[in-house]
Design a protein around this motif. Structure first.
Motif, PDB file in Angstrom:
ATOM      1  N   PRO A  14       0.824  -1.220   0.000  1.00 29.48           N
ATOM      2  CA  PRO A  14       0.000   0.000   0.000  1.00 29.48           C
ATOM      3  C   PRO A  14       0.855   1.266   0.000  1.00 29.48           C
ATOM      4  CG  PRO A  14       0.030  -0.996   2.186  1.00 29.48           C
ATOM      5  CD  PRO A  14       0.727  -1.969   1.262  1.00 29.48           C
ATOM      6  N   PRO A  20      -3.161  -1.015  -3.201  1.00 32.38           N
ATOM      7  CA  PRO A  20      -4.229  -0.660  -2.263  1.00 32.38           C
ATOM      8  C   PRO A  20      -3.891   0.630  -1.522  1.00 32.38           C
ATOM      9  CG  PRO A  20      -3.674  -2.989  -2.075  1.00 32.38           C
ATOM     10  CD  PRO A  20      -2.636  -2.373  -2.945  1.00 32.38           C
ATOM     11  N   ARG A  21      -4.940   1.392  -1.216  1.00 34.25           N
ATOM     12  CA  ARG A  21      -4.704   2.672  -0.547  1.00 34.25           C
ATOM     13  C   ARG A  21      -4.515   2.532   0.957  1.00 34.25           C
ATOM     14  NH1 ARG A  21      -8.708   5.360  -4.822  1.00 34.25           N
ATOM     15  NH2 ARG A  21      -9.684   3.334  -4.526  1.00 34.25           N
ATOM     16  N   THR A  22      -4.967   1.414   1.527  1.00 33.84           N
ATOM     17  CA  THR A  22      -4.866   1.244   2.966  1.00 33.84           C
ATOM     18  C   THR A  22      -4.206  -0.091   3.302  1.00 33.84           C
ATOM     19  OG1 THR A  22      -7.005   0.137   3.221  1.00 33.84           O
ATOM     20  CG2 THR A  22      -7.002   2.566   3.255  1.00 33.84           C
ATOM     21  N   ALA A  25      -6.852  -2.891   3.261  1.00 36.16           N
ATOM     22  CA  ALA A  25      -7.170  -3.421   1.936  1.00 36.16           C
ATOM     23  C   ALA A  25      -6.052  -4.336   1.444  1.00 36.16           C
ATOM     24  CB  ALA A  25      -7.407  -2.279   0.951  1.00 36.16           C
ATOM     25  N   TYR A  26      -4.814  -3.963   1.734  1.00 33.95           N
ATOM     26  CA  TYR A  26      -3.673  -4.782   1.339  1.00 33.95           C
ATOM     27  C   TYR A  26      -3.696  -6.141   2.035  1.00 33.95           C
ATOM     28  CZ  TYR A  26       1.264  -6.248   1.169  1.00 33.95           C
ATOM     29  OH  TYR A  26       2.430  -6.950   1.008  1.00 33.95           O
ATOM     30  N   ARG A 302      -8.793  -1.074  -7.421  1.00 34.81           N
ATOM     31  CA  ARG A 302      -7.545  -0.818  -6.710  1.00 34.81           C
ATOM     32  C   ARG A 302      -7.563  -1.370  -5.285  1.00 34.81           C
ATOM     33  NH1 ARG A 302      -4.674   5.122  -5.959  1.00 34.81           N
ATOM     34  NH2 ARG A 302      -3.010   4.417  -4.554  1.00 34.81           N
ATOM     35  N   ASP A 303      -8.664  -1.287  -4.578  1.00 34.35           N
ATOM     36  CA  ASP A 303      -8.745  -1.741  -3.193  1.00 34.35           C
ATOM     37  C   ASP A 303      -9.452  -3.086  -3.048  1.00 34.35           C
ATOM     38  OD1 ASP A 303      -7.427   0.496  -2.023  1.00 34.35           O
ATOM     39  OD2 ASP A 303      -9.247   1.673  -2.323  1.00 34.35           O
TER      40      ASP A 303
END
Length: 318
Positions: A14, A20-22, A25-26, A302-303
């Motif tokens: 991330p 991933p943005r967070t 999420a990763y 993406r997430d």
């Protein structure tokens, strides 16, 4: 043993522009990927869209037992590359992104210089599992999902759409020819004596001209009258295992609601004789997770956890 290929869909840690943005999420993505790989239990898994080696190492660390990693040194402009997760120590044979002579550069867009190499490198390794020596090349050919100048996913008009579709096809065909040259070196005219496979995300279906390039000499495809009749082409030929996949499973991605098989495993004659089963997803159909339908904007996922592709696999008699 089980031989497989899987596009992991933007495997980055991330914090960057593509992953991933967070952290949450990763972690969810890694957990979903690890669950599928554990279910597959592959001996050798070719992987695509590895953006960060650290992310692949973290994924391997979530799996049971010891795993070895091999990655191409030739990523694309986003940093994604192909590689392998392997139970046995892999020995690298080839890692190339160079078009074979006399193949010339191809047009890649309206204004830029011709493209002289593959977008992502092709990596070939050799492993020894028990009494079997297996030689495998992994690839990720040019996508059919088009990107236009300025990073647009939608064309300004139909003329632009047609041109960029043609440019993508030029590149994918040149990459297929390059991959076939890698396969020729691995086979060395001894496909009836060597366990050779070429696998990965070909970004096209079984009957596509680019996919057909990889097979080598025509004839003897699975399901044709010539399949049971050996001929001189068998030593240089590769067989796509797609017809061995149950029809209801014969897809690895869903695009705009339409299932398509764009991830493939092609094998030499000797290896084909040892294939006992083939499929997509995980071997237990009752535990399959439905694939999402994707469109022309890959950034929407993406997430998302897991991958927008299903793995493709072949079970090999030791």
């Amino acid at each position: 043993m089980l031989l497989g290929t899987w596009n992991l869909e933007n495997l980055y840690r991330p914090g960057g522009p593509f992953g991933p943005r967070t952290e949450a999420a990763y972690k969810a993505k890694l957990t979903a990927l690890a669950s599928v790989i554990t279910e597959l239990d592959p001996t050798l898994l070719g992987v695509q869209e590895v953006g960060d080696r650290d992310a692949l190492e973290e994924l391997a660390g979530m799996l049971d037992g010891d795993w070895h990693i091999a990655l191409s040194e030739h990523p694309d402009s986003r940093g994604i590359r192909v590689g392998f997760l392997s139970r046995s120590e892999p020995r690298t044979l080839t890692d190339t992104n160079t078009f074979p002579a006399p193949l010339r550069p191809v047009q890649g867009d309206d204004d830029g210089e011709p493209v002289p190499r593959t977008g992502r490198g092709f990596l070939a390794v050799e492993i020894v599992s028990g009494a079997t020596t297996l030689t495998v090349a992994v690839c990720h050919l040019k996508s059919k999902l088009l990107t236009y100048p300025g990073g647009r996913f939608q064309p300004r008009n139909e003329g632009e759409r047609a041109r960029y579709g043609a440019y993508a096809l030029y590149r994918r065909a040149a990459e297929a020819a390059t991959l076939r040259a890698v396969a020729d070196d691995l086979l060395d005219g001894r496909g009836k004596e060597r366990n050779v496979a070429v696998l990965g995300d070909l970004n096209d279906e079984v009957a596509a001209a680019t996919t057909q390039i990889l097979q080598g000499p025509p004839g003897s495809e699975i399901g044709t009258p010539g399949f049971e009749r050996p001929d001189r082409g068998d030593a240089a030929r590769l067989w796509n295992i797609a017809p061995l996949i149950p029809e209801e499973q014969r897809f690895s991605r869903v695009h705009s609601g339409r299932p398509e098989l764009i991830d493939h495993i092609l094998v030499s004659r000797l290896l084909l004789d040892r294939v006992t089963a083939a499929g997509t997803g995980v071997p237990a159909p009752a535990r399959q997770t439905p694939l999402p339908s994707v469109d022309e904007d890959p950034g929407k996922r993406r997430d998302a956890a897991g991958s927008d592709h299903a793995p493709v696999w072949a079970r090999i008699q030791p």
